[in-house]
Design a protein around this motif. Structure first.
Motif, short mmCIF file in Angstrom:
data_model
loop_
_atom_site.label_atom_id
_atom_site.label_comp_id
_atom_site.label_asym_id
_atom_site.label_seq_id
_atom_site.Cartn_x
_atom_site.Cartn_y
_atom_site.Cartn_z
N LYS A 118 -9.58 12.11 2.95
CA LYS A 118 -8.57 11.23 2.40
C LYS A 118 -8.04 10.44 3.59
CE LYS A 118 -4.22 11.21 -0.11
NZ LYS A 118 -3.15 12.07 -0.66
N VAL A 119 -8.20 9.11 3.54
CA VAL A 119 -7.86 8.27 4.68
C VAL A 119 -6.80 7.26 4.27
CG1 VAL A 119 -8.78 6.71 6.44
CG2 VAL A 119 -10.25 8.50 5.49
N GLY A 120 -5.70 7.24 5.01
CA GLY A 120 -4.66 6.24 4.80
C GLY A 120 -4.91 5.08 5.76
N LEU A 121 -5.00 3.88 5.21
CA LEU A 121 -5.24 2.69 6.02
C LEU A 121 -4.00 1.80 6.01
CD1 LEU A 121 -8.82 1.78 4.75
CD2 LEU A 121 -8.21 3.02 6.85
N ALA A 122 -3.63 1.30 7.17
CA ALA A 122 -2.51 0.38 7.31
C ALA A 122 -3.04 -1.00 7.66
CB ALA A 122 -1.55 0.86 8.39
N PHE A 123 -2.44 -2.02 7.10
CA PHE A 123 -2.79 -3.40 7.41
C PHE A 123 -1.73 -3.92 8.36
CE2 PHE A 123 -5.34 -2.38 3.91
CZ PHE A 123 -6.39 -3.27 3.87
N VAL A 124 -2.19 -4.46 9.50
CA VAL A 124 -1.31 -4.83 10.60
C VAL A 124 -1.64 -6.25 11.05
CG1 VAL A 124 -0.69 -4.23 12.99
CG2 VAL A 124 -1.12 -2.42 11.32
N SER A 125 -0.61 -7.01 11.39
CA SER A 125 -0.81 -8.34 11.95
C SER A 125 -1.47 -8.22 13.32
CB SER A 125 0.53 -9.06 12.08
OG SER A 125 0.42 -10.16 12.95
N ALA A 126 -2.56 -8.95 13.53
CA ALA A 126 -3.22 -8.92 14.83
C ALA A 126 -2.33 -9.52 15.91
CB ALA A 126 -4.55 -9.68 14.76
N ALA A 127 -1.50 -10.49 15.55
CA ALA A 127 -0.65 -11.17 16.53
C ALA A 127 0.55 -10.32 16.93
CB ALA A 127 -0.19 -12.51 15.97
N THR A 128 1.23 -9.72 15.93
CA THR A 128 2.50 -9.03 16.22
C THR A 128 2.36 -7.51 16.30
OG1 THR A 128 3.08 -8.78 13.88
CG2 THR A 128 3.77 -10.83 14.99
N LYS A 129 1.24 -6.99 15.81
CA LYS A 129 1.00 -5.54 15.73
C LYS A 129 2.03 -4.84 14.82
CE LYS A 129 -2.34 -5.97 18.74
NZ LYS A 129 -2.57 -7.40 18.78
N ARG A 130 2.57 -5.59 13.89
CA ARG A 130 3.53 -5.06 12.91
C ARG A 130 2.85 -4.99 11.54
NH1 ARG A 130 7.74 -2.81 14.12
NH2 ARG A 130 8.92 -3.71 12.44
N PRO A 131 3.37 -4.17 10.64
CA PRO A 131 2.78 -4.09 9.29
C PRO A 131 2.68 -5.48 8.65
CG PRO A 131 4.39 -2.35 9.60
CD PRO A 131 4.50 -3.25 10.80
N ALA A 132 1.61 -5.68 7.89
CA ALA A 132 1.37 -6.96 7.23
C ALA A 132 0.91 -6.72 5.80
CB ALA A 132 0.31 -7.74 7.99
N LEU A 133 1.21 -7.68 4.95
CA LEU A 133 0.76 -7.60 3.56
C LEU A 133 -0.77 -7.64 3.51
CD1 LEU A 133 3.24 -10.11 1.88
CD2 LEU A 133 3.27 -7.61 1.71
N ILE A 134 -1.31 -6.89 2.58
CA ILE A 134 -2.76 -6.94 2.36
C ILE A 134 -3.07 -8.31 1.76
CG2 ILE A 134 -4.71 -5.96 1.11
CD1 ILE A 134 -3.17 -3.28 1.08
N PRO A 135 -3.98 -9.06 2.37
CA PRO A 135 -4.31 -10.38 1.83
C PRO A 135 -4.81 -10.29 0.38
CG PRO A 135 -5.23 -10.13 4.03
CD PRO A 135 -4.72 -8.78 3.61
N ASP A 136 -4.46 -11.28 -0.41
CA ASP A 136 -4.85 -11.29 -1.83
C ASP A 136 -6.36 -11.20 -2.01
OD1 ASP A 136 -2.22 -11.35 -2.69
OD2 ASP A 136 -2.15 -13.54 -2.84
N PHE A 137 -7.14 -11.87 -1.15
CA PHE A 137 -8.59 -11.87 -1.34
C PHE A 137 -9.17 -10.47 -1.09
CE2 PHE A 137 -8.20 -12.97 3.15
CZ PHE A 137 -9.21 -12.27 3.75
N ILE A 138 -8.53 -9.68 -0.24
CA ILE A 138 -8.97 -8.30 -0.02
C ILE A 138 -8.58 -7.44 -1.22
CG2 ILE A 138 -8.65 -6.21 1.37
CD1 ILE A 138 -8.59 -7.98 3.83
N LYS A 139 -7.35 -7.60 -1.70
CA LYS A 139 -6.92 -6.87 -2.88
C LYS A 139 -7.84 -7.14 -4.06
CE LYS A 139 -1.96 -6.39 -2.36
NZ LYS A 139 -0.66 -6.75 -2.93
N ALA A 140 -8.14 -8.40 -4.28
CA ALA A 140 -9.00 -8.78 -5.41
C ALA A 140 -10.38 -8.17 -5.26
CB ALA A 140 -9.09 -10.29 -5.50
N ALA A 141 -10.93 -8.17 -4.06
CA ALA A 141 -12.26 -7.59 -3.83
C ALA A 141 -12.25 -6.09 -4.08
CB ALA A 141 -12.73 -7.90 -2.41
N TYR A 142 -11.22 -5.41 -3.64
CA TYR A 142 -11.14 -3.96 -3.83
C TYR A 142 -10.94 -3.59 -5.29
CZ TYR A 142 -10.89 -2.85 1.19
OH TYR A 142 -11.17 -2.68 2.51
N GLU A 143 -10.24 -4.44 -6.03
CA GLU A 143 -9.92 -4.11 -7.41
C GLU A 143 -11.04 -4.42 -8.39
OE1 GLU A 143 -6.18 -6.11 -7.84
OE2 GLU A 143 -5.09 -4.48 -6.89
N GLU A 144 -12.04 -5.18 -7.96
CA GLU A 144 -13.15 -5.53 -8.87
C GLU A 144 -13.94 -4.31 -9.27
OE1 GLU A 144 -15.61 -8.51 -7.12
OE2 GLU A 144 -14.07 -10.03 -7.27
#
Length: 135
Positions: free
Chosen positions: A109-135
């Motif tokens: 069981k793996v927990g994945l965090a989405f992080v801004s490459a620029a700020t190294k802070r948590p970031a929203l999961i991009p919509d295109f990734i969400k849509a791909a995962y939900e298909e």
């Protein structure tokens, strides 16, 4: 959400004394499976392309738990079954089952965090990734 299957083999470099699969090899296989799942689901962007620019996103392991069920051996044909079991705004949880000929060797069981490459802070999961995962 659909299941992705990644196939590999237990090579000599995956084993320790006596041809037994080393415990960390399961984590490597799981990482390879998640990477290949992302490539298949979002073929227009590689992981390095996702990380580029001001809007770049990194996908980091936040947590991991693994249960070793059976021993793997040199030359085993391995399948890693991967599926997203929970998708949130900033993170997701992935279930991965590592198998040999239908026999479960390990479950992760793996927990994945989405992080801004620029700020190294948590970031929203991009919509295109969400849509791909939900298909």
């Amino acid at each position: 959400m659909r299941e992705f299957i990644y196939r590999t083999r237990a090579y000599f470099s995956d084993t320790e004394t006596g041809g037994i699969v080393y415990h960390a090899s399961y984590i490597d296989w799981a990482e390879h499976a998640r990477t290949e799942m992302l490539r298949e689901m979002v073929p227009e962007k590689s992981q390095s392309e996702l990380a580029e620019g001001d809007a770049g996103i990194l996908i980091l392991v936040r947590s991991i738990s693994i249960s070793y069920e059976k021993t793997g051996y040199l030359d085993d044909e391995i399948e890693v079954h991967t599926s997203i079991v929970d998708m949130r705004r900033l993170s997701c949880t992935v279930k991965q089952t590592i198998m040999r000929s239908g026999t479960v060797l390990a479950e992760l069981k793996v927990g994945l965090a989405f992080v801004s490459a620029a700020t190294k802070r948590p970031a929203l999961i991009p919509d295109f990734i969400k849509a791909a995962y939900e298909e």
